[in-house]
Design an enzyme around this catalytic site. Sequence first.
Site, mmCIF file in Angstrom:
data_model
loop_
_atom_site.group_PDB
_atom_site.id
_atom_site.type_symbol
_atom_site.label_atom_id
_atom_site.label_comp_id
_atom_site.label_asym_id
_atom_site.label_seq_id
_atom_site.Cartn_x
_atom_site.Cartn_y
_atom_site.Cartn_z
ATOM 1 N N THR A 269 0.818 -1.208 0.000
ATOM 2 C CA THR A 269 0.000 0.000 0.000
ATOM 3 C C THR A 269 0.850 1.256 0.000
ATOM 4 O OG1 THR A 269 -1.541 1.304 1.368
ATOM 5 C CG2 THR A 269 -0.134 -0.263 2.506
ATOM 6 N N GLU B 52 0.338 3.611 1.850
ATOM 7 C CA GLU B 52 0.453 4.034 3.252
ATOM 8 C C GLU B 52 1.856 3.743 3.808
ATOM 9 O OE1 GLU B 52 -1.639 5.530 5.413
ATOM 10 O OE2 GLU B 52 -3.265 5.784 3.987
ATOM 11 N N TYR C 182 -1.411 0.510 10.464
ATOM 12 C CA TYR C 182 -1.706 -0.193 9.220
ATOM 13 C C TYR C 182 -0.512 -0.135 8.277
ATOM 14 C CZ TYR C 182 -3.751 -0.978 4.575
ATOM 15 O OH TYR C 182 -3.993 -1.413 3.293
ATOM 16 N N LYS D 63 1.791 -3.340 7.052
ATOM 17 C CA LYS D 63 1.933 -3.643 5.630
ATOM 18 C C LYS D 63 3.402 -3.590 5.193
ATOM 19 C CE LYS D 63 -2.135 -4.411 3.681
ATOM 20 N NZ LYS D 63 -2.398 -5.554 2.784
#
Length: 339
Positions: free
Chosen positions: A126, A128, A150, A154
Amino acid sequence: MTRRALITGITGQDGAYLARLLLGKGYDVVGGSRPSPARDLWRLRAVGIDRDVRIADLELLDSSNILSVIERERPHEIYNLAAQSVVHSSFRTPVLTGDADALGAARILEAIRKVDSSIRFYQASTSEMFGDTDESPQSETSAFCPRSPYGVAKLYAHWMTVNFRNADGLFACSGILFNHESPLRGREFVTRKITHGLAAIALGQCDCIELGNLDARRDWGFAADYVEGMWKMLQGKAPQDYVLATGRSHSVRNFCEAAATAVDLDLVWQGAGIDEKGIDSRTGRTIIRVSSDFYRPTERQPLVGNAAKAGRELGWRSTMSFPELVRTMAEADLKLARR
């Protein structure tokens, strides 16, 4: 020989679109989903494939369960899309997010190494993970600096994918995907919250929606475009990691304005900061409020992706424009609200 794919998180947005794509290519598709007596397959029904996939009980927190599913199904490809994927929620459940999103991927990779190292593996990474990186736009070589549990989880899964590739020779790829949306997006995500909420307001079913920072910017694309990129990554001669993105960013404010236009609301803004409001100029009603409850504890810097490598090596590109994406989502929610 018919190829078989195992998709974890098949009941989610990406899982449904990917399953439809693979079925169209002649795959046998098995969907891994957490055991539940009330499993919700509405997305699979929405794309017309709920009777064409087999569902296997799969729990990312249980190594023995993962191992048994892979031994039984013997897939040629595994797409790991399952995750606790709501960024805001990861601040409240950091340990669960880490167990599912980080260690879940490691458990699958270890099971592949034990059962059949020829299985090709896709990890849903991601944008992110970039967090507060200084480089813009971000590519596969940009520095990672996640700013949420998160993103941190990841990033662990991303580096474990790289490690199993380098140390054990697995065909393991990570797709570093920037935000991708569709009418199948969950209402807990800001894009669907906006289109669903404004559609309900337009029909008199709702008075107002509350949002966080209206100036937060994202690189938004269409989910069905992005799952094609996932598949392309596993068809290559050598495993690599790729960024998938549109290369353009828009603000939450832009998204609201486009969605309001699509459902025939005349949106104007009044005030500033936490006191800013979105007004329907035809009625004078406040239809959007800013709430401190929806600001992230650490809001990341605006990110925009550079998908040049995917374009050059995979022939992939995002095809749906931002206005078309928002209009597609808003019109779908308008139809849903009318029903």
